[in-house]
Scaffold this motif. Structure first.
Motif, mmCIF file in Angstrom:
data_model
loop_
_atom_site.group_PDB
_atom_site.id
_atom_site.type_symbol
_atom_site.label_atom_id
_atom_site.label_comp_id
_atom_site.label_asym_id
_atom_site.label_seq_id
_atom_site.Cartn_x
_atom_site.Cartn_y
_atom_site.Cartn_z
ATOM 1 N N GLU A 1 0.528 -1.344 0.197
ATOM 2 C CA GLU A 1 -0.192 0.363 -0.471
ATOM 3 C C GLU A 1 0.390 1.252 0.203
ATOM 4 O O GLU A 1 0.687 2.129 -0.104
ATOM 5 C CB GLU A 1 -0.795 0.140 1.276
ATOM 6 C CG GLU A 1 -2.177 -1.070 1.318
ATOM 7 C CD GLU A 1 -3.164 -1.097 0.178
ATOM 8 O OE1 GLU A 1 -3.181 -0.153 -0.272
ATOM 9 O OE2 GLU A 1 -2.983 -2.064 -0.500
ATOM 10 N N GLU A 2 1.894 1.327 0.769
ATOM 11 C CA GLU A 2 3.120 1.910 0.389
ATOM 12 C C GLU A 2 3.432 2.459 -0.968
ATOM 13 O O GLU A 2 4.941 1.966 -1.520
ATOM 14 C CB GLU A 2 4.141 2.194 1.505
ATOM 15 C CG GLU A 2 3.553 1.866 2.628
ATOM 16 C CD GLU A 2 4.453 0.993 4.130
ATOM 17 O OE1 GLU A 2 5.657 1.039 3.765
ATOM 18 O OE2 GLU A 2 4.250 0.233 4.692
ATOM 19 N N PRO A 3 3.876 3.636 -1.816
ATOM 20 C CA PRO A 3 3.825 3.555 -2.681
ATOM 21 C C PRO A 3 5.694 4.074 -2.499
ATOM 22 O O PRO A 3 6.339 3.570 -3.630
ATOM 23 C CB PRO A 3 3.505 5.209 -3.166
ATOM 24 C CG PRO A 3 2.213 5.386 -2.725
ATOM 25 C CD PRO A 3 3.027 4.783 -1.160
ATOM 26 N N GLY A 4 6.225 3.955 -2.020
ATOM 27 C CA GLY A 4 8.118 3.843 -1.840
ATOM 28 C C GLY A 4 8.386 2.428 -2.234
ATOM 29 O O GLY A 4 9.745 2.314 -1.360
ATOM 30 N N ASN A 5 7.368 1.372 -1.731
ATOM 31 C CA ASN A 5 8.091 0.544 -1.121
ATOM 32 C C ASN A 5 9.183 -0.104 -1.551
ATOM 33 O O ASN A 5 8.213 -0.207 -3.547
ATOM 34 C CB ASN A 5 6.858 -0.263 -0.649
ATOM 35 C CG ASN A 5 6.180 -2.245 -0.692
ATOM 36 O OD1 ASN A 5 7.439 -3.017 -1.048
ATOM 37 N ND2 ASN A 5 6.985 -2.861 0.607
ATOM 38 N N GLU A 6 10.161 -0.659 -1.789
ATOM 39 C CA GLU A 6 10.735 -1.657 -2.776
ATOM 40 C C GLU A 6 10.554 -2.510 -3.671
ATOM 41 O O GLU A 6 10.381 -2.371 -4.757
ATOM 42 C CB GLU A 6 11.977 -1.901 -2.234
ATOM 43 C CG GLU A 6 12.583 -2.163 -3.105
ATOM 44 C CD GLU A 6 14.857 -2.054 -2.482
ATOM 45 O OE1 GLU A 6 15.638 -2.570 -3.027
ATOM 46 O OE2 GLU A 6 14.586 -2.570 -0.809
ATOM 47 N N VAL A 7 9.369 -2.952 -3.237
ATOM 48 C CA VAL A 7 9.420 -4.773 -3.539
ATOM 49 C C VAL A 7 8.037 -4.690 -4.579
ATOM 50 O O VAL A 7 7.766 -4.479 -5.870
ATOM 51 C CB VAL A 7 8.594 -5.848 -2.211
ATOM 52 C CG1 VAL A 7 8.472 -7.291 -3.107
ATOM 53 C CG2 VAL A 7 9.776 -6.108 -1.760
ATOM 54 N N ARG A 8 7.498 -3.003 -3.739
ATOM 55 C CA ARG A 8 6.033 -2.985 -5.258
ATOM 56 C C ARG A 8 6.837 -2.355 -6.437
ATOM 57 O O ARG A 8 5.860 -2.022 -7.344
ATOM 58 C CB ARG A 8 5.225 -1.612 -4.220
ATOM 59 C CG ARG A 8 4.139 -1.380 -4.706
ATOM 60 C CD ARG A 8 3.116 0.286 -4.617
ATOM 61 N NE ARG A 8 3.054 0.984 -5.009
ATOM 62 C CZ ARG A 8 1.686 1.218 -4.420
ATOM 63 N NH1 ARG A 8 1.676 1.437 -3.715
ATOM 64 N NH2 ARG A 8 0.917 2.561 -5.140
ATOM 65 N N SER A 9 7.661 -1.276 -6.211
ATOM 66 C CA SER A 9 8.521 -0.461 -7.097
ATOM 67 C C SER A 9 9.075 -2.061 -8.317
ATOM 68 O O SER A 9 9.305 -1.424 -9.078
ATOM 69 C CB SER A 9 9.779 0.501 -6.544
ATOM 70 O OG SER A 9 8.745 1.342 -5.663
ATOM 71 N N LYS A 10 9.623 -2.676 -7.448
ATOM 72 C CA LYS A 10 10.554 -3.452 -8.594
ATOM 73 C C LYS A 10 9.174 -4.474 -9.255
ATOM 74 O O LYS A 10 9.363 -4.697 -10.314
ATOM 75 C CB LYS A 10 10.866 -4.294 -7.721
ATOM 76 C CG LYS A 10 12.339 -3.746 -6.800
ATOM 77 C CD LYS A 10 13.560 -4.900 -7.204
ATOM 78 C CE LYS A 10 15.049 -4.234 -5.872
ATOM 79 N NZ LYS A 10 15.463 -3.604 -7.557
ATOM 80 N N LEU A 11 8.169 -4.609 -8.849
ATOM 81 C CA LEU A 11 6.815 -5.492 -9.300
ATOM 82 C C LEU A 11 6.194 -4.598 -10.144
ATOM 83 O O LEU A 11 6.119 -5.179 -11.463
ATOM 84 C CB LEU A 11 6.086 -5.463 -8.378
ATOM 85 C CG LEU A 11 6.218 -6.767 -7.156
ATOM 86 C CD1 LEU A 11 4.909 -6.452 -6.293
ATOM 87 C CD2 LEU A 11 5.772 -7.896 -7.748
ATOM 88 N N ALA A 12 6.163 -3.359 -9.906
ATOM 89 C CA ALA A 12 5.297 -2.076 -11.079
ATOM 90 C C ALA A 12 6.676 -2.287 -12.875
ATOM 91 O O ALA A 12 6.687 -2.550 -13.378
ATOM 92 C CB ALA A 12 5.442 -0.976 -10.212
ATOM 93 N N ALA A 13 7.952 -1.964 -11.941
ATOM 94 C CA ALA A 13 9.206 -2.016 -13.085
ATOM 95 C C ALA A 13 9.044 -3.832 -14.104
ATOM 96 O O ALA A 13 8.870 -2.957 -15.496
ATOM 97 C CB ALA A 13 10.388 -1.553 -12.710
#
Length: 61
Positions: free
Chosen positions: A29-41
Motif C-alpha cells: 500500500e506504500e508507494p515507496g515500498n521497494e518490492v512494490r516498485s520492482k513489481l511495477a518495473a
C-alpha cells in the motif's frame, strides 16, 4: 525468484500456471515500498498488468 535488499533476500516472484505471482503484503500500500516498485518495473518491462486477483481491476502503480 528473490532479490537482495537491506542485507536480506526478499521473496519476489514465482511462476504458477504460466503467470508470475507473488503473495500480497500490506506494505504494498506504500508507494515507496521497494518490492512494490520492482513489481511495477517488471510489469512495465513485460507490458503486463498488476492485479490483486483474477477478477479485480489492474492496479495503477
Amino acid at each position: 525468484m528473490e532479490f537482495f535488499s537491506g542485507g536480506d533476500w526478499q521473496p519476489f516472484l514465482r511462476l504458477v500456471r504460466g503467470k508470475l505471482v507473488t503473495k500480497y503484503r500490506p506494505e504494498f500500500e506504500e508507494p515507496g515500498n521497494e518490492v512494490r516498485s520492482k513489481l511495477a518495473a517488471v510489469a512495465r518491462a513485460l507490458k503486463a498488468s498488476l492485479m490483486t486477483d483474477v477478477d479485480d481491476d489492474p492496479l495503477n502503480w
